[in-house]
Motif scaffolding. Structure first.
Motif, PDB file in Angstrom:
ATOM      1  N   VAL A  15       0.847  -1.198   0.000  1.00 57.05           N
ATOM      2  CA  VAL A  15       0.000   0.000   0.000  1.00 57.05           C
ATOM      3  C   VAL A  15       0.881   1.245   0.000  1.00 57.05           C
ATOM      4  O   VAL A  15       2.069   1.181   0.312  1.00 57.05           O
ATOM      5  N   PHE A  16       0.265   2.379  -0.314  1.00 57.61           N
ATOM      6  CA  PHE A  16       1.035   3.601  -0.534  1.00 57.61           C
ATOM      7  C   PHE A  16       0.666   4.672   0.481  1.00 57.61           C
ATOM      8  O   PHE A  16      -0.499   4.857   0.820  1.00 57.61           O
ATOM      9  N   LEU A  17       1.704   5.354   0.952  1.00 59.49           N
ATOM     10  CA  LEU A  17       1.549   6.442   1.913  1.00 59.49           C
ATOM     11  C   LEU A  17       2.362   7.628   1.412  1.00 59.49           C
ATOM     12  O   LEU A  17       3.594   7.608   1.444  1.00 59.49           O
ATOM     13  N   GLU A  18       1.657   8.633   0.916  1.00 59.90           N
ATOM     14  CA  GLU A  18       2.334   9.820   0.420  1.00 59.90           C
ATOM     15  C   GLU A  18       2.326  10.902   1.513  1.00 59.90           C
ATOM     16  O   GLU A  18       1.586  10.818   2.478  1.00 59.90           O
ATOM     17  N   GLY A  19       3.150  11.908   1.333  1.00 61.15           N
ATOM     18  CA  GLY A  19       3.189  13.000   2.296  1.00 61.15           C
ATOM     19  C   GLY A  19       4.543  13.133   2.955  1.00 61.15           C
ATOM     20  O   GLY A  19       5.397  12.241   2.877  1.00 61.15           O
ATOM     21  N   ASN A  20       4.740  14.249   3.626  1.00 61.04           N
ATOM     22  CA  ASN A  20       6.005  14.553   4.286  1.00 61.04           C
ATOM     23  C   ASN A  20       5.902  14.195   5.771  1.00 61.04           C
ATOM     24  O   ASN A  20       5.150  14.819   6.517  1.00 61.04           O
ATOM     25  N   PHE A  21       6.673  13.201   6.185  1.00 57.07           N
ATOM     26  CA  PHE A  21       6.705  12.793   7.591  1.00 57.07           C
ATOM     27  C   PHE A  21       8.133  12.881   8.142  1.00 57.07           C
ATOM     28  O   PHE A  21       8.522  12.088   8.992  1.00 57.07           O
ATOM     29  N   GLY A  22       8.867  13.863   7.639  1.00 57.68           N
ATOM     30  CA  GLY A  22      10.205  14.117   8.156  1.00 57.68           C
ATOM     31  C   GLY A  22      11.278  13.313   7.452  1.00 57.68           C
ATOM     32  O   GLY A  22      11.011  12.399   6.675  1.00 57.68           O
ATOM     33  N   LYS A  23      12.531  13.687   7.765  1.00 55.45           N
ATOM     34  CA  LYS A  23      13.697  12.958   7.285  1.00 55.45           C
ATOM     35  C   LYS A  23      14.171  12.005   8.385  1.00 55.45           C
ATOM     36  O   LYS A  23      13.795  12.152   9.552  1.00 55.45           O
ATOM     37  N   LEU A  51       9.405  14.198  15.027  1.00 52.45           N
ATOM     38  CA  LEU A  51       8.074  14.710  14.725  1.00 52.45           C
ATOM     39  C   LEU A  51       7.483  15.383  15.951  1.00 52.45           C
ATOM     40  O   LEU A  51       7.596  14.856  17.069  1.00 52.45           O
ATOM     41  N   ASN A  52       6.815  16.524  15.742  1.00 51.73           N
ATOM     42  CA  ASN A  52       6.075  17.117  16.853  1.00 51.73           C
ATOM     43  C   ASN A  52       4.748  16.381  17.026  1.00 51.73           C
ATOM     44  O   ASN A  52       4.424  15.468  16.259  1.00 51.73           O
ATOM     45  N   ASN A  53       3.982  16.770  18.020  1.00 53.31           N
ATOM     46  CA  ASN A  53       2.778  16.020  18.359  1.00 53.31           C
ATOM     47  C   ASN A  53       1.766  15.999  17.205  1.00 53.31           C
ATOM     48  O   ASN A  53       1.140  14.971  16.924  1.00 53.31           O
ATOM     49  N   THR A  54       1.619  17.122  16.511  1.00 57.80           N
ATOM     50  CA  THR A  54       0.676  17.188  15.395  1.00 57.80           C
ATOM     51  C   THR A  54       1.120  16.278  14.248  1.00 57.80           C
ATOM     52  O   THR A  54       0.318  15.527  13.676  1.00 57.80           O
ATOM     53  N   GLN A  55       2.397  16.341  13.913  1.00 58.53           N
ATOM     54  CA  GLN A  55       2.928  15.489  12.850  1.00 58.53           C
ATOM     55  C   GLN A  55       2.815  14.010  13.215  1.00 58.53           C
ATOM     56  O   GLN A  55       2.494  13.171  12.368  1.00 58.53           O
ATOM     57  N   TRP A  56       3.073  13.723  14.482  1.00 61.67           N
ATOM     58  CA  TRP A  56       3.009  12.330  14.942  1.00 61.67           C
ATOM     59  C   TRP A  56       1.591  11.778  14.819  1.00 61.67           C
ATOM     60  O   TRP A  56       1.392  10.667  14.313  1.00 61.67           O
ATOM     61  N   VAL A 111      12.815   9.220  12.564  1.00 60.09           N
ATOM     62  CA  VAL A 111      13.066   8.092  13.458  1.00 60.09           C
ATOM     63  C   VAL A 111      12.446   8.315  14.831  1.00 60.09           C
ATOM     64  O   VAL A 111      12.180   7.357  15.561  1.00 60.09           O
ATOM     65  N   LYS A 112      12.165   9.592  15.201  1.00 65.57           N
ATOM     66  CA  LYS A 112      11.720   9.919  16.556  1.00 65.57           C
ATOM     67  C   LYS A 112      10.452  10.771  16.520  1.00 65.57           C
ATOM     68  O   LYS A 112      10.157  11.426  15.523  1.00 65.57           O
ATOM     69  N   TYR A 113       9.745  10.771  17.647  1.00 64.89           N
ATOM     70  CA  TYR A 113       8.650  11.724  17.843  1.00 64.89           C
ATOM     71  C   TYR A 113       8.658  12.203  19.288  1.00 64.89           C
ATOM     72  O   TYR A 113       9.159  11.512  20.194  1.00 64.89           O
ATOM     73  N   GLN A 114       8.123  13.383  19.494  1.00 66.71           N
ATOM     74  CA  GLN A 114       8.062  13.950  20.846  1.00 66.71           C
ATOM     75  C   GLN A 114       7.138  13.125  21.726  1.00 66.71           C
ATOM     76  O   GLN A 114       6.025  12.783  21.332  1.00 66.71           O
ATOM     77  N   SER A 115       7.589  12.849  22.929  1.00 69.96           N
ATOM     78  CA  SER A 115       6.721  12.174  23.888  1.00 69.96           C
ATOM     79  C   SER A 115       5.552  13.088  24.250  1.00 69.96           C
ATOM     80  O   SER A 115       5.770  14.250  24.612  1.00 69.96           O
ATOM     81  N   PRO A 116       4.312  12.597  24.140  1.00 70.80           N
ATOM     82  CA  PRO A 116       3.167  13.447  24.506  1.00 70.80           C
ATOM     83  C   PRO A 116       3.200  13.893  25.962  1.00 70.80           C
ATOM     84  O   PRO A 116       2.736  14.983  26.293  1.00 70.80           O
ATOM     85  N   ALA A 144      10.643   6.312  19.915  1.00 72.53           N
ATOM     86  CA  ALA A 144      10.926   5.713  18.610  1.00 72.53           C
ATOM     87  C   ALA A 144       9.641   5.569  17.799  1.00 72.53           C
ATOM     88  O   ALA A 144       8.669   4.972  18.261  1.00 72.53           O
ATOM     89  N   VAL A 145       9.658   6.097  16.584  1.00 77.93           N
ATOM     90  CA  VAL A 145       8.494   5.989  15.698  1.00 77.93           C
ATOM     91  C   VAL A 145       8.122   4.528  15.470  1.00 77.93           C
ATOM     92  O   VAL A 145       6.939   4.165  15.471  1.00 77.93           O
ATOM     93  N   THR A 146       9.117   3.655  15.299  1.00 77.28           N
ATOM     94  CA  THR A 146       8.811   2.249  15.024  1.00 77.28           C
ATOM     95  C   THR A 146       8.220   1.522  16.230  1.00 77.28           C
ATOM     96  O   THR A 146       7.675   0.429  16.087  1.00 77.28           O
ATOM     97  N   ASP A 147       8.335   2.115  17.430  1.00 71.68           N
ATOM     98  CA  ASP A 147       7.671   1.512  18.586  1.00 71.68           C
ATOM     99  C   ASP A 147       6.313   2.149  18.846  1.00 71.68           C
ATOM    100  O   ASP A 147       5.432   1.530  19.443  1.00 71.68           O
ATOM    101  N   GLY A 148       6.132   3.384  18.391  1.00 71.24           N
ATOM    102  CA  GLY A 148       4.854   4.056  18.615  1.00 71.24           C
ATOM    103  C   GLY A 148       3.779   3.679  17.617  1.00 71.24           C
ATOM    104  O   GLY A 148       2.584   3.738  17.928  1.00 71.24           O
ATOM    105  N   LEU A 149       4.178   3.285  16.398  1.00 68.98           N
ATOM    106  CA  LEU A 149       3.201   2.856  15.388  1.00 68.98           C
ATOM    107  C   LEU A 149       2.703   1.444  15.680  1.00 68.98           C
ATOM    108  O   LEU A 149       3.311   0.696  16.440  1.00 68.98           O
ATOM    109  N   GLY A 150       1.587   1.090  15.062  1.00 64.77           N
ATOM    110  CA  GLY A 150       1.013  -0.237  15.280  1.00 64.77           C
ATOM    111  C   GLY A 150       0.380  -0.383  16.642  1.00 64.77           C
ATOM    112  O   GLY A 150       0.384  -1.470  17.229  1.00 64.77           O
ATOM    113  N   ARG A 151      -0.192   0.725  17.158  1.00 68.70           N
ATOM    114  CA  ARG A 151      -0.824   0.702  18.478  1.00 68.70           C
ATOM    115  C   ARG A 151      -2.177   1.410  18.430  1.00 68.70           C
ATOM    116  O   ARG A 151      -2.404   2.302  17.610  1.00 68.70           O
ATOM    117  N   HIS A 152      -3.044   0.985  19.333  1.00 69.78           N
ATOM    118  CA  HIS A 152      -4.334   1.658  19.520  1.00 69.78           C
ATOM    119  C   HIS A 152      -4.118   2.955  20.306  1.00 69.78           C
ATOM    120  O   HIS A 152      -3.046   3.153  20.905  1.00 69.78           O
TER     121      HIS A 152
END
Length: 477
Positions: free
Chosen positions: A184-192, A197-202, A238-243, A251-259
């Motif tokens: 599947v495809f995901l377009e858009g700017n999600f950082g380098k 990522l800030n909270n809104t981007q995350w 690779v990172k996002y701000q802790s809420p 870590a983005v890879t630990d924060g994704l795939g969660r409810h």
């Protein structure tokens, strides 16, 4: 009555023959790619690893490597994969290709000339990618691919997410094709890769990834349902701000795939970078087996440090056939490390514990720098218990960045100060690997809230015994 008796006798004879040659009745009457009912009693990481193993046992690896000059030729070449056999395909370069060839040692090397075509754009490129991944399953497009999976009893273990505008797009096609996953495809700017990522981007990324997975139509919201992994093959932070603590990065890879409540529904891996390197990382994960390991222990034996000792892990790896070298105190030292690092390493698996910062790591009685990281003769999967090593993985002057630059195709490390308990002790990790859990999943604290350990690579890659190969003559191109 005689006919019924004759039929029964024939059936008994057939079952006896099948048993003699090693085919059980369950294989005779079930679909060939279906997870056995008994396996569904296993924990979800083991189920995920077993599904990847089903493909390894049903689709042979052909003992050849195909080298191509460009991405368009790669996408043409991968359409030759099919259910009778797959083989590595690389965009040839002077750095990563020799490493792969040294390790894989193919019976045949084929160099294809360029097809001299420009890649299409937008919808046409997406369709080309989808059709290329379907071809590996003897299908022509997404619709016939799903029908083929149903007929074979195959349930995808994960989803591959990429962008048509990202240089890593061909690696995504390969991982979708090899592991039987929707693309599947995901377009858009999600950082380098080095960004935070800030909270809104995350929140935007979380929502977009979940919607991308939902679009496949497969169940995903619980662990041990079909979709338990996400492979993101494109550039992002690779990172996002802790809420809760904005000064901390998770870590983005630990924060994704969660409810929304933080409960995990998938484990995530990530591949990014140039066409050449991303394809190399995918091919290593799909086709390379592990035979050698370096376990470097810089920790003292006392207190909590002692829980991360390496001897038990080494014993476990030896039981699955790996040749293991262990370095531990008092032998582990800066002098010892520099001696080891003075020549290129030939280890398939590297497990290391250390302390330090983004650009340095303790190796016993002193700190080594990024310049002390060894060259790699063979591709390697690396687990590094260490603070900050993956804070900027796209910077070759950091620990993770240098390992990746040198040829690591999978890397586990922290983006921030994680505390020791963020990491799984090596013995437990190896116990999981021995039972079949994929490498990136085996290294994770699976029930903790989102935290700071990043997982770079293919989440379905396993540390497994070498698989047999078939000669190129059995599967012509």
């Amino acid at each position: 009555m005689k006919k019924q008796l004759k039929f029964k006798l024939l059936a008994i004879a057939l079952i006896s023959i099948l048993a003699t040659i090693g085919i059980g009745c369950d294989r005779l009457f079930t679909k060939p790619f279906q997870l056995p009912a008994s396996a569904k009693q296993e924990p979800w990481p083991i189920q995920t690893g077993l599904r990847a193993a089903i493909l390894r046992s049903n689709i042979p690896t052909v003992n050849r490597v195909v080298l191509v000059p460009d991405e368009a030729t790669f996408l043409a070449a991968i359409q030759k994969w099919n259910l009778k056999g797959n083989w590595p395909i690389l965009i040839e370069d002077k750095k990563y290709t020799p490493m792969f060839l040294q390790r894989f040692q193919p019976e045949e090397i084929v160099r294809l000339p360029s097809i001299k075509q420009q890649l299409p754009k937008n919808q046409k490129l997406q369709q080309l990618m989808l059709n290329a991944s379907a071809a590996a399953w003897n299908a022509t497009d997404t619709q016939t691919l799903k029908a083929q999976w149903t007929q074979l009893g195959w349930e995808p273990p994960g989803v591959v997410i990429t962008s048509e505008n990202d240089p890593a797009l061909s690696a995504a096609v390969a991982l979708a094709a090899a592991h039987g996953q929707p693309l599947v495809f995901l377009e858009g700017n999600f950082g380098k890769p080095n960004d935070t990522l800030n909270n809104t981007q995350w929140k935007s990324l979380q929502l977009a990834v979940t919607k991308a997975v939902e679009s496949t139509g497969y169940f995903y919201s619980q662990l041990a349902d079909p979709i338990d992994t996400i492979t993101i093959v494109r550039q992002l932070a690779v990172k996002y701000q802790s809420p809760e603590k904005p000064e901390e990065q998770l870590a983005v890879t630990d924060g994704l795939g969660r409810h929304p409540n933080g409960e995990r529904w998938a484990a995530v891996g990530w591949i990014y970078g140039s066409e050449v390197r991303s394809i190399y990382q995918a091919m290593c994960a799909i086709f390379l087996d592990s035979e050698t390991a370096m376990l470097y222990d810089s920790y003292p034996k006392e207190g909590n440090w002692g829980k991360y000792e390496m001897e038990a892990a080494a014993s476990g790896l030896k039981t699955i056939g790996l040749n293991v070298e262990v370095v531990q105190k008092p032998e582990s030292s800066l002098e010892k490390w520099r001696s080891l690092a003075s020549k290129p390493w030939t280890f398939d698996l590297i497990l290391m514990n250390s302390k330090g910062y983004p650009k340095s790591f303790q190796v016993g009685n002193g700190d080594a720098s990024v310049e002390d990281i060894p060259k790699l003769l063979f591709p390697a999967a690396i687990h590094m218990i260490h603070s900050w090593s993956a804070a900027a993985p796209d910077d070759k002057n950091t620990v993770a960045g240098r390992w990746l630059e040198n040829g690591a195709y999978a890397y586990i490390g922290s983006v921030n100060e994680p505390f020791l308990s963020a990491f799984i002790p090596p013995k437990l990790m190896v116990d999981r690997l021995k039972r079949g859990s994929p490498f990136l999943i085996a290294a994770r604290q699976l029930e903790s809230p989102p935290w700071k350990v990043a997982t770079i690579g293919d989440p379905l890659m396993s540390i497994a015994k070498p698989r047999p190969r078939i000669p190129p003559t059995q599967q012509p191109m």
